[in-house]
Motif scaffolding. Structure first.
Motif, PDB file in Angstrom:
ATOM      1  N   TRP A 202     -78.406 -13.965 111.952  1.00  0.00           N
ATOM      2  CA  TRP A 202     -79.775 -12.929 111.882  1.00  0.00           C
ATOM      3  C   TRP A 202     -79.099 -12.181 113.018  1.00  0.00           C
ATOM      4  O   TRP A 202     -79.103 -12.216 114.231  1.00  0.00           O
ATOM      5  CB  TRP A 202     -81.162 -13.673 112.694  1.00  0.00           C
ATOM      6  N   ASP A 203     -78.812 -10.362 112.554  1.00  0.00           N
ATOM      7  CA  ASP A 203     -78.401 -10.141 113.926  1.00  0.00           C
ATOM      8  C   ASP A 203     -79.226  -8.227 114.007  1.00  0.00           C
ATOM      9  O   ASP A 203     -80.128  -7.766 113.889  1.00  0.00           O
ATOM     10  CB  ASP A 203     -76.930  -8.622 113.388  1.00  0.00           C
ATOM     11  N   GLY A 204     -79.160  -8.006 115.285  1.00  0.00           N
ATOM     12  CA  GLY A 204     -80.185  -6.753 115.867  1.00  0.00           C
ATOM     13  C   GLY A 204     -79.350  -5.418 116.746  1.00  0.00           C
ATOM     14  O   GLY A 204     -77.835  -6.312 117.305  1.00  0.00           O
ATOM     15  N   ALA A 205     -78.997  -4.413 116.367  1.00  0.00           N
ATOM     16  CA  ALA A 205     -78.331  -3.507 117.156  1.00  0.00           C
ATOM     17  C   ALA A 205     -78.769  -2.464 117.437  1.00  0.00           C
ATOM     18  O   ALA A 205     -80.229  -1.862 116.561  1.00  0.00           O
ATOM     19  CB  ALA A 205     -77.094  -3.193 116.499  1.00  0.00           C
ATOM     20  N   PHE A 206     -78.552  -1.626 119.009  1.00  0.00           N
ATOM     21  CA  PHE A 206     -79.343   0.004 118.643  1.00  0.00           C
ATOM     22  C   PHE A 206     -77.778   0.196 119.401  1.00  0.00           C
ATOM     23  O   PHE A 206     -76.886   0.237 120.017  1.00  0.00           O
ATOM     24  CB  PHE A 206     -79.771  -0.044 120.291  1.00  0.00           C
ATOM     25  N   SER A 207     -77.730   1.874 118.448  1.00  0.00           N
ATOM     26  CA  SER A 207     -76.925   2.492 119.011  1.00  0.00           C
ATOM     27  C   SER A 207     -77.291   3.868 119.384  1.00  0.00           C
ATOM     28  O   SER A 207     -78.413   4.349 118.259  1.00  0.00           O
ATOM     29  CB  SER A 207     -75.834   2.535 117.286  1.00  0.00           C
ATOM     30  N   GLU A 208     -76.333   4.726 119.850  1.00  0.00           N
ATOM     31  CA  GLU A 208     -76.618   6.222 120.187  1.00  0.00           C
ATOM     32  C   GLU A 208     -75.231   6.700 120.326  1.00  0.00           C
ATOM     33  O   GLU A 208     -74.291   6.615 120.525  1.00  0.00           O
ATOM     34  CB  GLU A 208     -77.034   5.916 121.764  1.00  0.00           C
ATOM     35  N   HIS A 209     -74.839   8.319 119.546  1.00  0.00           N
ATOM     36  CA  HIS A 209     -73.730   9.077 119.686  1.00  0.00           C
ATOM     37  C   HIS A 209     -74.323   9.888 120.943  1.00  0.00           C
ATOM     38  O   HIS A 209     -75.151  10.725 120.802  1.00  0.00           O
ATOM     39  CB  HIS A 209     -73.766   9.415 118.675  1.00  0.00           C
ATOM     40  N   ASP A 210     -73.603  10.631 120.843  1.00  0.00           N
ATOM     41  CA  ASP A 210     -72.897  11.838 121.850  1.00  0.00           C
ATOM     42  C   ASP A 210     -73.000  13.006 120.623  1.00  0.00           C
ATOM     43  O   ASP A 210     -73.212  12.780 119.688  1.00  0.00           O
ATOM     44  CB  ASP A 210     -71.572  11.445 123.094  1.00  0.00           C
ATOM     45  N   THR A 217     -70.426  12.561 112.807  1.00  0.00           N
ATOM     46  CA  THR A 217     -71.188  11.702 111.637  1.00  0.00           C
ATOM     47  C   THR A 217     -72.549  11.859 111.156  1.00  0.00           C
ATOM     48  O   THR A 217     -73.266  11.612 110.069  1.00  0.00           O
ATOM     49  CB  THR A 217     -71.243  10.217 112.079  1.00  0.00           C
ATOM     50  N   GLY A 218     -73.220  13.513 111.729  1.00  0.00           N
ATOM     51  CA  GLY A 218     -74.245  13.876 111.190  1.00  0.00           C
ATOM     52  C   GLY A 218     -75.539  13.295 111.607  1.00  0.00           C
ATOM     53  O   GLY A 218     -76.849  13.267 110.653  1.00  0.00           O
ATOM     54  N   HIS A 561     -64.790   5.225 121.928  1.00  0.00           N
ATOM     55  CA  HIS A 561     -64.836   6.012 121.411  1.00  0.00           C
ATOM     56  C   HIS A 561     -63.626   6.479 120.819  1.00  0.00           C
ATOM     57  O   HIS A 561     -62.651   6.516 120.202  1.00  0.00           O
ATOM     58  CB  HIS A 561     -63.584   6.593 123.220  1.00  0.00           C
ATOM     59  N   THR A 562     -63.413   7.649 119.824  1.00  0.00           N
ATOM     60  CA  THR A 562     -62.614   8.258 118.067  1.00  0.00           C
ATOM     61  C   THR A 562     -62.379   9.829 118.743  1.00  0.00           C
ATOM     62  O   THR A 562     -63.410  11.017 119.309  1.00  0.00           O
ATOM     63  CB  THR A 562     -63.947   8.154 117.460  1.00  0.00           C
ATOM     64  N   ASP A 563     -61.493   9.626 118.294  1.00  0.00           N
ATOM     65  CA  ASP A 563     -60.401  11.213 118.697  1.00  0.00           C
ATOM     66  C   ASP A 563     -60.428  11.553 116.445  1.00  0.00           C
ATOM     67  O   ASP A 563     -59.499  10.904 115.962  1.00  0.00           O
ATOM     68  CB  ASP A 563     -59.224  11.267 118.921  1.00  0.00           C
ATOM     69  N   TYR A 564     -61.173  12.350 116.255  1.00  0.00           N
ATOM     70  CA  TYR A 564     -60.757  12.662 115.191  1.00  0.00           C
ATOM     71  C   TYR A 564     -59.857  13.206 114.503  1.00  0.00           C
ATOM     72  O   TYR A 564     -59.491  14.696 115.173  1.00  0.00           O
ATOM     73  CB  TYR A 564     -61.944  13.000 114.156  1.00  0.00           C
ATOM     74  N   SER A 565     -59.015  13.206 113.365  1.00  0.00           N
ATOM     75  CA  SER A 565     -58.144  14.194 112.256  1.00  0.00           C
ATOM     76  C   SER A 565     -58.788  14.834 110.937  1.00  0.00           C
ATOM     77  O   SER A 565     -59.737  14.287 110.298  1.00  0.00           O
ATOM     78  CB  SER A 565     -57.141  13.723 111.731  1.00  0.00           C
ATOM     79  N   GLY A 566     -58.625  16.000 111.051  1.00  0.00           N
ATOM     80  CA  GLY A 566     -58.790  15.929 109.338  1.00  0.00           C
ATOM     81  C   GLY A 566     -60.258  16.338 109.171  1.00  0.00           C
ATOM     82  O   GLY A 566     -61.165  17.555 110.274  1.00  0.00           O
ATOM     83  N   PHE A 567     -60.636  16.934 108.204  1.00  0.00           N
ATOM     84  CA  PHE A 567     -61.714  17.393 107.571  1.00  0.00           C
ATOM     85  C   PHE A 567     -63.128  15.926 107.614  1.00  0.00           C
ATOM     86  O   PHE A 567     -62.636  14.518 107.502  1.00  0.00           O
ATOM     87  CB  PHE A 567     -62.086  17.599 106.446  1.00  0.00           C
ATOM     88  N   ASN A 568     -64.293  15.647 107.827  1.00  0.00           N
ATOM     89  CA  ASN A 568     -64.827  15.353 107.966  1.00  0.00           C
ATOM     90  C   ASN A 568     -65.611  14.669 106.747  1.00  0.00           C
ATOM     91  O   ASN A 568     -65.662  15.484 105.296  1.00  0.00           O
ATOM     92  CB  ASN A 568     -66.825  14.908 108.110  1.00  0.00           C
ATOM     93  N   THR A 569     -66.396  13.908 106.228  1.00  0.00           N
ATOM     94  CA  THR A 569     -67.204  13.720 104.154  1.00  0.00           C
ATOM     95  C   THR A 569     -67.672  14.647 103.760  1.00  0.00           C
ATOM     96  O   THR A 569     -67.494  14.702 102.823  1.00  0.00           O
ATOM     97  CB  THR A 569     -67.678  11.977 104.441  1.00  0.00           C
ATOM     98  N   LYS A 570     -68.204  15.896 105.246  1.00  0.00           N
ATOM     99  CA  LYS A 570     -68.946  16.612 104.223  1.00  0.00           C
ATOM    100  C   LYS A 570     -68.267  17.923 104.372  1.00  0.00           C
ATOM    101  O   LYS A 570     -68.320  18.925 104.190  1.00  0.00           O
ATOM    102  CB  LYS A 570     -70.071  17.414 104.618  1.00  0.00           C
ATOM    103  N   GLY A 571     -66.855  18.149 104.635  1.00  0.00           N
ATOM    104  CA  GLY A 571     -65.303  19.329 104.315  1.00  0.00           C
ATOM    105  C   GLY A 571     -65.742  19.603 105.640  1.00  0.00           C
ATOM    106  O   GLY A 571     -65.508  21.109 105.189  1.00  0.00           O
ATOM    107  N   VAL A 572     -66.617  19.210 106.897  1.00  0.00           N
ATOM    108  CA  VAL A 572     -66.107  20.258 107.784  1.00  0.00           C
ATOM    109  C   VAL A 572     -65.354  19.434 109.016  1.00  0.00           C
ATOM    110  O   VAL A 572     -64.611  17.978 108.554  1.00  0.00           O
ATOM    111  CB  VAL A 572     -67.505  20.212 108.845  1.00  0.00           C
ATOM    112  N   ASN A 573     -64.227  20.778 109.204  1.00  0.00           N
ATOM    113  CA  ASN A 573     -63.292  20.937 110.165  1.00  0.00           C
ATOM    114  C   ASN A 573     -62.957  19.984 111.420  1.00  0.00           C
ATOM    115  O   ASN A 573     -64.328  20.532 111.885  1.00  0.00           O
ATOM    116  CB  ASN A 573     -62.690  21.358 110.001  1.00  0.00           C
TER     117      ASN A 573
END
Length: 592
Positions: A202-210, A217-218, A561-573
């Motif tokens: 059984w897993d439980g989690a709490f996450s937060e984005h800057d 991610t939206g 920590h993530t460095d993103y490349s290209g466009f996201n799934t919504k087509g945003v650069n």
């Protein structure tokens, strides 16, 4: 007449006692019974009616005195026989050659005479050491440790025949017992065995984005709980060479393992066919219930396009003496776990192999292990591009939890044609300390992204505060569940329930990385943006409490920590954008 008869009987007793006294005096005079503690005499009075009267007499070494019990004379009308038996009760050295004798006195018509067979026994014969009293005089010799019994020839033959019969019966019983044992072992081999195991997580989690991660991610994070695994595992064997396993996960209604294998073959190589894990990466071959952190590293998050479970055939072997293991097989390149059928209209296969070696391995009296593990894996894969969606040719890089949003995703890789993968692994265990390092190099040929190089790996260290070592298994070169030396269990003392032992406490740190930025040119473009791509680095700190070998509680904190490349799934650069994610995860685990 009664008085005369009684008188005659008394005379006979006196004469016999005189002879006994003379014999005893002779023995004492010649110092032959210095260590003879006691000699007992029995007078056996037999009459014609076979009645017997046993008269015990004691001869003592020190005094040479004869003590006689009260005697009851027989009737005068009956002839009687008196037998004197002298036998030792304990002696350090043997008596003269006539150590025991039988002397007969007959009383017939009031005339007394001594008889021993047909010749009378004189006083000189009775007490002489030079001339032993033999069987010719009707006397049998008895030593301290044995007695001679005279039997007839017919009785002796009967004893010999009985002994031979008993020996034959014993031999027959032994042969029957051996045959029965062989039949039971054969029955055991023929009868299929079943073993039931299970895993409940059984897993439980709490996450937060800057802000940066939230823009990409939206959402600003997730929180919740879920059934991570609910497995039932059936395994067994027969004939000491056939094994089988079936594992079903009720949490997502998928079959994990379904294979049949041949073991202990003359060639020494084991064979398995069915749905199973490919021989790739020590971490991937370690079950989730035995990993040091809640989820595995980025290296093995590529399981949708590489490794993990697929249909195939596997050959393997390992040697305890050489500390060497190898495994190789042919598998489907990609397939969904919830569908065991793998039907392709195009090529869809993979060749995967792995070797491991233990240059150093020791285990001390406390059960602590000291080892160095070296390993390497290789895989060549050819994919069915037309059925990529059906076969699930995609992967997601988890944020150390299936509840929190994934750090990166590829989406369905419809252009993936082939891949060469190489992996190296080094495990070091020094008692309660362990250090693991693995690095994978993935070279892809993709119709959309071109030639792609994707590296991924991890480094981790763990330390068990209570002194246990991680449970390394030579068979396959992987880890198994840790076993606490002093488990935390509830027991009863004086009618009161108390808890004993601290269990095992483990702390750990992992750093894992992946660079999927080159895939962005095919799957994160303005016109084709099915994935969220870039490169990511995740740091994890963990605390594990093993109540016993079947129960574990875990607490992890992950900083990604993530460095993103290209466009996201919504087509945003999102090219050049970076973001941070914080994830706190817990796990409650029971295995049986």
């Amino acid at each position: 007449m009664k008085r005369i008869s009684g008188f005659v009987w008394t005379v006979e007793i006196c004469v016999e006692l005189i002879f006994a006294a003379l014999w005893t005096a002779q023995c004492l005079g010649e110092n032959q019974i210095l260590n003879h503690t006691e000699t007992s005499c029995q007078f056996d009075l037999k009459n014609s009616s076979n009645a017997s009267l046993m008269l015990p007499v004691s001869l003592e070494k020190d005094s040479g005195r004869i003590d006689k019990t009260a005697l009851s004379p027989p009737s005068s009308s009956e002839s009687s026989s008196l037998n004197l038996n002298l036998s030792e009760t304990s002696s350090a050295e043997k008596l003269p050659t006539a150590s025991a004798s039988s002397i007969s006195f007959d009383s017939i018509n009031n005339e007394n005479f001594i008889s021993a067979g047909e010749q009378p026994i004189t006083e000189e014969q009775l007490i002489s050491e030079e001339q032993p009293i033999t069987k010719e005089h009707g006397i049998q010799t008895v030593s301290d440790s044995e007695k001679t019994v005279t039997v007839s020839e017919s009785e002796w033959r009967k004893l010999v025949n009985d002994l031979e019969t008993i020996k034959q019966e014993m031999a027959d019983d032994k042969a029957k017992a051996k045959l029965k044992k062989e039949e039971e072992e054969l029955k055991k081999y023929r009868t299929p065995s079943w073993k039931l195991n299970g895993v409940m997580i059984w897993d439980g989690a709490f996450s937060e984005h800057d802000d940066g991660a939230e823009m990409v991610t939206g959402n600003d994070g997730n929180s919740g709980s879920k059934v991570r695994q609910a497995w039932l595992d059936f395994s067994g064997s027969m004939y000491d060479m056939i094994k089988y396993r079936f594992t079903y996960d009720f949490s997502n209604k998928t079959t994990k393992d379904f294979w049949i294998g041949l073991f202990n073959t003359p060639s020494g190589a084991d064979l398995k066919v069915g749905h199973m894990k490919e021989p790739w990466s020590g971490e991937e071959l370690t079950v989730v219930a035995a990993t040091a952190f809640i989820e595995k590293s980025y290296l093995n998050d590529l399981r949708g396009i590489h490794g993990s479970r697929n249909n195939g055939i596997l050959f393997s072997n390992w040697s305890t003496a050489d500390r060497f293991s190898w495994a190789a097989g042919v598998f489907a390149a990609s397939m969904k776990e919830d569908d065991l059928s793998c039907v392709s209209t195009d090529q869809n296969y993979a060749f995967t192999g792995r070797v491991t070696y233990l240059p150093y391995f020791q285990e001390n009296h406390l059960g602590q292990k000291f080892l160095l593990h070296l390993g390497a894996s290789y895989s060549y894969r050819k994919y069915d591009q037309k059925n990529a969606e059906k076969l699930g040719t995609k992967c997601s890089f988890l944020s150390n939890s299936q509840i929190a949003p994934s750090a990166l995703t590829t989406g369905t890789m419809t252009g993936l044609d082939s891949m060469n993968a190489l992996g190296i692994e080094v495990f070091l265990v020094r008692g309660p300390f362990s250090m693991d390092f693995e690095q994978g190099f993935f070279y892809m040929e993709d119709d959309l992204a071109g030639n792609v190089f994707l590296p991924a790996g991890y480094f981790q260290v763990t330390y068990t505060l209570t002194g246990e070592s991680r449970n390394y298994s030579k068979d396959g070169g992987r880890y198994k569940k840790l076993k606490p030396n002093n488990p935390f269990i509830r027991t009863c003392r004086d009618g009161v329930g108390v808890f004993t032992g601290p269990g095992a406490w483990e702390i750990g740190y992992m750093c894992t990385w992946v660079d999927a930025s080159e895939l962005a040119s095919g799957y994160a473009t303005e016109t084709h943006h099915t994935g969220l791509l870039g490169k990511s680095l995740m740091n994890i700190w963990g605390l594990n409490w093993y109540l016993n070998e079947n129960c574990r509680v875990m607490l992890n904190y992950a900083l990604i920590h993530t460095d993103y490349s290209g466009f996201n799934t919504k087509g945003v650069n999102i090219d050049g954008t970076d973001g941070w994610e914080h994830v706190i995860g817990t796990r409650f685990q029971v295995t049986f």
